[in-house]
Motif scaffolding. Structure first.
Motif, short mmCIF file in Angstrom:
data_model
loop_
_atom_site.label_atom_id
_atom_site.label_comp_id
_atom_site.label_asym_id
_atom_site.label_seq_id
_atom_site.Cartn_x
_atom_site.Cartn_y
_atom_site.Cartn_z
N LEU A 28 0.83 -1.21 0.00
CA LEU A 28 0.00 0.00 0.00
C LEU A 28 0.87 1.27 0.00
N ALA A 29 1.97 1.23 0.76
CA ALA A 29 2.89 2.38 0.74
C ALA A 29 3.45 2.57 -0.67
N LEU A 30 3.79 1.46 -1.31
CA LEU A 30 4.33 1.53 -2.67
C LEU A 30 3.31 2.11 -3.64
N ALA A 31 2.04 1.68 -3.48
CA ALA A 31 1.00 2.25 -4.33
C ALA A 31 0.95 3.76 -4.16
N GLY A 32 1.05 4.21 -2.90
CA GLY A 32 1.04 5.64 -2.63
C GLY A 32 2.22 6.35 -3.30
N ILE A 33 3.39 5.73 -3.24
CA ILE A 33 4.59 6.33 -3.84
C ILE A 33 4.42 6.51 -5.34
N VAL A 34 3.90 5.46 -5.98
CA VAL A 34 3.75 5.50 -7.44
C VAL A 34 2.72 6.55 -7.84
N PHE A 73 1.40 4.14 5.98
CA PHE A 73 1.73 2.72 5.92
C PHE A 73 3.20 2.46 6.24
N LEU A 74 4.08 3.39 5.87
CA LEU A 74 5.48 3.19 6.27
C LEU A 74 5.59 3.28 7.79
N GLY A 75 4.76 4.15 8.40
CA GLY A 75 4.74 4.23 9.87
C GLY A 75 4.27 2.92 10.50
N THR A 76 3.28 2.28 9.89
CA THR A 76 2.82 1.00 10.45
C THR A 76 3.90 -0.07 10.31
N VAL A 77 4.69 0.02 9.24
CA VAL A 77 5.80 -0.92 9.07
C VAL A 77 6.80 -0.75 10.21
N ALA A 78 7.15 0.51 10.48
CA ALA A 78 8.07 0.78 11.59
C ALA A 78 7.48 0.24 12.90
N GLY A 79 6.17 0.45 13.10
CA GLY A 79 5.53 -0.03 14.32
C GLY A 79 5.57 -1.55 14.43
N GLY A 80 5.37 -2.22 13.31
CA GLY A 80 5.42 -3.68 13.31
C GLY A 80 6.79 -4.21 13.71
N ILE A 81 7.82 -3.56 13.19
CA ILE A 81 9.19 -3.97 13.54
C ILE A 81 9.49 -3.64 15.00
N ALA A 82 9.10 -2.43 15.40
CA ALA A 82 9.45 -1.96 16.74
C ALA A 82 8.72 -2.72 17.84
N SER A 83 7.54 -3.28 17.52
CA SER A 83 6.80 -4.00 18.55
C SER A 83 7.09 -5.49 18.50
N GLY A 84 8.10 -5.89 17.77
CA GLY A 84 8.53 -7.29 17.79
C GLY A 84 7.60 -8.24 17.08
N ARG A 85 6.95 -7.78 16.03
CA ARG A 85 5.97 -8.64 15.35
C ARG A 85 6.51 -9.27 14.06
N VAL A 86 7.79 -9.03 13.75
CA VAL A 86 8.38 -9.65 12.56
C VAL A 86 9.29 -10.78 13.01
N LEU A 117 10.30 -1.65 -8.62
CA LEU A 117 11.19 -2.80 -8.77
C LEU A 117 11.99 -3.05 -7.49
N SER A 118 12.44 -1.97 -6.83
CA SER A 118 13.18 -2.17 -5.58
C SER A 118 12.33 -2.88 -4.55
N PHE A 119 11.08 -2.44 -4.42
CA PHE A 119 10.18 -3.11 -3.47
C PHE A 119 9.95 -4.56 -3.89
N GLU A 120 9.75 -4.75 -5.18
CA GLU A 120 9.41 -6.09 -5.66
C GLU A 120 10.53 -7.10 -5.42
N MET A 121 11.77 -6.62 -5.40
CA MET A 121 12.87 -7.54 -5.10
C MET A 121 12.57 -8.30 -3.82
N GLY A 122 12.07 -7.58 -2.82
CA GLY A 122 11.75 -8.24 -1.56
C GLY A 122 10.36 -8.83 -1.51
N LEU A 123 9.38 -8.09 -2.07
CA LEU A 123 7.99 -8.54 -1.96
C LEU A 123 7.73 -9.79 -2.80
#
Lengths: 339, 456
Positions: A91-97, A132-145, B80-86
């Motif tokens: 979803l973050a990637l979709a936003g970036i594009v 969504f990038l913030g939620t990614v950080a939260g997932g890592i920081a709360s030990g969920r990965v 593409l950078s994201f897709e490498m991992g995803l």
């Protein structure tokens, strides 16, 4: 300092740079979105366009830097994160594009109708990405990965730490953007914009500041390792962040926009540094420590060489670009429509 | 192979392949513009600041088009950078520290490109003309270096080096600089670099050839056609030589890919060259056979054998027809384009300007899409031809893919977004050219108030 820590530090510098400079670009989407109808919002949208137009691509490359350093320096944790936090990353990637494409299209859109379509896409997706990038950080920081990846695809980012992380990311981006836009608006002679931007930035600043400190409460249970780090090792950074945040608000109040930019950058940088220092020495909290996550040593050395090359070759022109765009005075801006 | 594939495939394999093909195939066109367009703008812009007003106007227009193309190129590269991992966690988790270093250096050149693009676009009428023009130079250099780095990784996937695999599959003794400077990367880079100049040169020339066909026979169209066509001509003539040298080592590096390229079912000495044809039930059909030339083209000698498809285990063969047709499509188009530019320049040397003829202009228009097709065919040939491997002989694509059940949804989303981006880019760039023809030059953004109000 081990080789792993050095590379992790370089990676974290990239995260900070992206959060600050990329973040300010994303945050301007908030002001674009709330600028009002086509008539009343035109001045604000022109200002946003003018402010981030020349720099957003360069700021965006920090994200590429982070991704590449991560998968090269700490490959297994990268795969663990992409397989677990798949949904928010997509979803973050979709936003970036959508953000990048729509921003470029809007600048040369032939009609008001098309410009509105692209503009809404640009502004909306500017909020999606930091969240969504913030939620990614939260997932890592709360030990969920988990170290081996393939953690829960939903609860890894639909949890209190992630949601707070996402909201704080959106708030800090908008706050940074607001301060920078205030300074730009004043410098290029838009007194009307200065007024509305200043009021809104002040409110966002107060809200985001409150959010950061409120978030510390649920973190106790939801992300105990991070909360512990924040209370001890990272405590000075959180204090500095609070003070810098207050200073920014005061400077905004006093119309000292130029210097407020520095205070705002400091306030946000210390929040992010607080996260990093708080979760140290974990790369994936409670799962993998930085020292155990490193790839081959020769590769880590190579990465540091690349980082050194970047410092010598990339930073000077980047500083030049900022100086070039941030010192421009009013006349050239008024010629915007013609230039 | 079908049954075997059905049993072993993880949920993420087929959609991941489709998505990678779509996003890479889309990005490569924009990447080619990032690599080759700055050099063409440089030539025209330089001409412009030496006093040619038309050339200066053209350079300004091209820089605006570049702003749009580079923006969507930047975001599609990020995909593409994201897709490498995803999409390929098995590749990145296992080999990220082997293949990553060239990407780190590519990041440097992406940075350089983005910074100087910002300076160049923002610098019109703000920087001294010579300094402004000079901003294109780092962009051109970054294009060369960045292409090399990315291609070094692709070369590594074709010819893995710089690490040791222990008996239990552990990657040890990683030497990342061997990946960056591996012996074949320079050749493969040259092939892609020339391909980028062919694509951009022929596509831009085609745009102006269309204009001339519609009666716009002015200086602007002449410069807009000849500069990119000049670049494309040099690239098109060099490309068959580089391609041939590159292909000669394939028999030892990736023999199964070579057998599929050449549609050689049985090992023959000397092997004939098969032109056209497809494999039906394991038998090649509908091809033209030229004795001995298969050996010469593949191995550089009329007396060396070419290994046939039959000599490989069935689960180590790529999809033969796709690989073969894509490869021959690339060769066929490349050869035709090279011959066409030779004819054009020969005629011009003899004092005849073929641009006076409609058929020559139609040919130039056609060359644009053909060059795109050739580049796409080349990537299909090399990527599909490497299957079933992601890292040749080391990591199967099945093991590189993830096990994510939602990938078809993601792929559908990606397809919709890319379709939208394509339509957006075409609509916007066409509207730009329409306004340029109508006499507008600076194209102010229509944010809301009537354009004349904003423009004063």
């Amino acid at each position: 300092m081990t080789l792993e820590i050095a590379v992790a530090a370089a990676l974290f510098v990239g995260v900070m740079a992206y959060a600050l400079f990329g973040g300010a670009d994303f945050g301007s989407g908030f002001f674009d979105l709330t600028a009002g109808g086509p008539e009343s919002g035109a001045e604000m949208r022109s200002l946003v366009d003018h402010s981030i137009g020349p720099v957003w691509e360069a700021n965006h490359v920090w994200l590429i830097f982070c991704l590449v350093t991560w998968w090269t320096g700490f490959p297994t944790t990268f795969a663990a994160v992409t397989t677990t936090l798949f949904v928010p990353l997509v979803l973050a990637l979709a936003g970036i594009v959508l953000r990048g494409a729509a921003f470029a299209f809007r600048k040369y859109a032939p009609s008001v109708g098309q410009a509105r379509l692209y503009g809404a896409t640009f502004a909306g997706s500017s909020l999606i990405t930091p969240f969504f990038l913030g939620t990614v950080a939260g997932g890592i920081a709360s030990g969920r990965v988990p170290a081996d990846g393939y953690g829960d695809r939903w609860s890894s980012w639909l949890n209190p730490t992630s949601i707070f992380g996402g909201c704080i990311a959106v708030g800090t981006c908008a706050f940074l953007a607001g301060v920078f836009l205030c300074a730009d608006a004043e410098r290029t002679g838009h007194p009307g914009l200065v007024h509305s931007l200043r009021v809104r930035t002040l409110s966002i600043g107060i809200l985001t500041g409150l959010l950061v400190f409120v978030a510390l409460v649920p973190l106790q249970n939801d992300a105990p390792t991070l909360a512990d780090g924040l209370k001890h090792r990272a405590a000075p950074l959180i204090v500095v962040s609070g003070l810098a945040g207050l200073a920014t608000l005061a400077l905004l109040w006093l119309h000292r926009f130029g210097i407020a930019r520095v205070a705002a950058l400091l306030a946000v940088a210390t929040v992010i540094a607080g996260w990093g220092v708080g979760q140290y020495p974990w790369l994936l909290v409670d799962e993998v420590k930085i020292d155990d996550a490193g790839g081959a040593h020769a590769t880590l050395v190579g990465l540091l060489v690349a980082v050194g090359c970047a410092a010598v070759l990339v930073l000077p022109p980047l500083v030049g670009l900022y100086w070039f765009t941030q010192t421009e005075k009013a006349p050239a801006h008024d010629a915007r429509a013609g230039g | 192979m079908g049954v075997w594939a059905l049993v072993a495939e993880p949920a993420g394999l087929l959609p991941a392949r489709e998505q990678m093909a779509l996003s890479l195939g889309w990005h490569i066109i924009l990447a080619a513009f990032g690599v080759a367009f700055p050099a063409m703008i440089f030539v025209v812009h330089r001409h412009g600041i030496r006093g040619d007003e038309t050339a200066l106007r053209l350079a300004k227009r091209w820089s605006k088009v570049a702003a749009v193309l580079f923006a969507i190129g930047a975001v599609s590269g990020t995909v593409l950078s994201f897709e490498m991992g995803l999409l390929w966690p098995g590749l990145m988790g296992g080999f990220g520290d082997v293949l990553g270093l060239p990407f780190a250096f590519e990041g440097l050149s992406f940075f350089t490109e983005a910074i100087f693009l910002g300076i160049y676009l923002y610098g019109w009428d703000r920087l001294p003309p010579r300094w402004h023009l000079a901003a294109l130079v780092p962009m051109m250099a970054a294009g060369v270096f960045g292409t090399y780095c990315v291609i070094a990784v692709n070369t590594w996937m074709n010819m893995p080096t710089g690490f040791t695999l222990t008996g239990d599959g552990e990657v040890t003794d990683v030497q990342p600089w061997h990946v960056l400077f591996n012996s074949r990367a320079l050749l493969q880079f040259a092939h892609m670099w020339l391909g980028a100049y062919m694509l951009v040169g022929f596509v831009v020339a085609a745009v102006y050839a269309t204009g001339i066909l519609r009666g716009r026979r002015d200086d602007l169209h002449r410069i807009g056609l000849m500069v990119p066509f000049g670049f494309a001509s040099v690239a098109a003539i060099l490309q068959p030589i580089v391609g041939h040298v590159l292909g000669m080592a394939l028999g030892t590096i990736q023999p199964a890919k070579l057998a599929a390229f050449e549609l050689d079912v049985t090992t023959e000495n000397p092997a004939p060259l098969h032109i056209g044809g497809i494999l039906v039930d394991g038998e090649p059909r509908w091809y033209l056979s030229i004795p001995r030339w298969g050996s010469f083209i593949a191995r550089g000698s009329f007396h060396k054998p070419v290994r046939g498809l039959e000599s490989f285990p069935a689960d180590e063969l790529p999809p033969v027809n796709t690989t073969h047709l894509a490869f021959q499509g690339m060769i066929g188009i490349g050869t035709a384009l090279a011959l066409a530019v030779v004819v054009y320049w020969f005629a011009r040397w003899r004092g005849r300007d073929l641009l006076a003829h409609r058929w020559a202009l139609c040919g130039m228009v056609l060359a644009g899409p053909l060059a795109v097709l050739a580049l796409e065919c080349g990537w299909v040939a090399t990527e599909v031809g490497r299957q079933p491997w992601t890292v040749y002989g080391i990591l199967r694509t099945v093991d590189a893919a993830g096990d994510n059940p939602g990938l078809w949804w993601v792929f559908s989303g990606v397809a919709v977004v890319y379709l939208g981006m394509t339509i957006g880019a075409v609509v916007v760039i066409r509207s730009m050219t329409r306004r340029w023809r109508a006499g507008e030059e600076d194209l102010p953004s229509p944010y809301g108030p009537a354009p004349e109000e904003v423009a004063r």
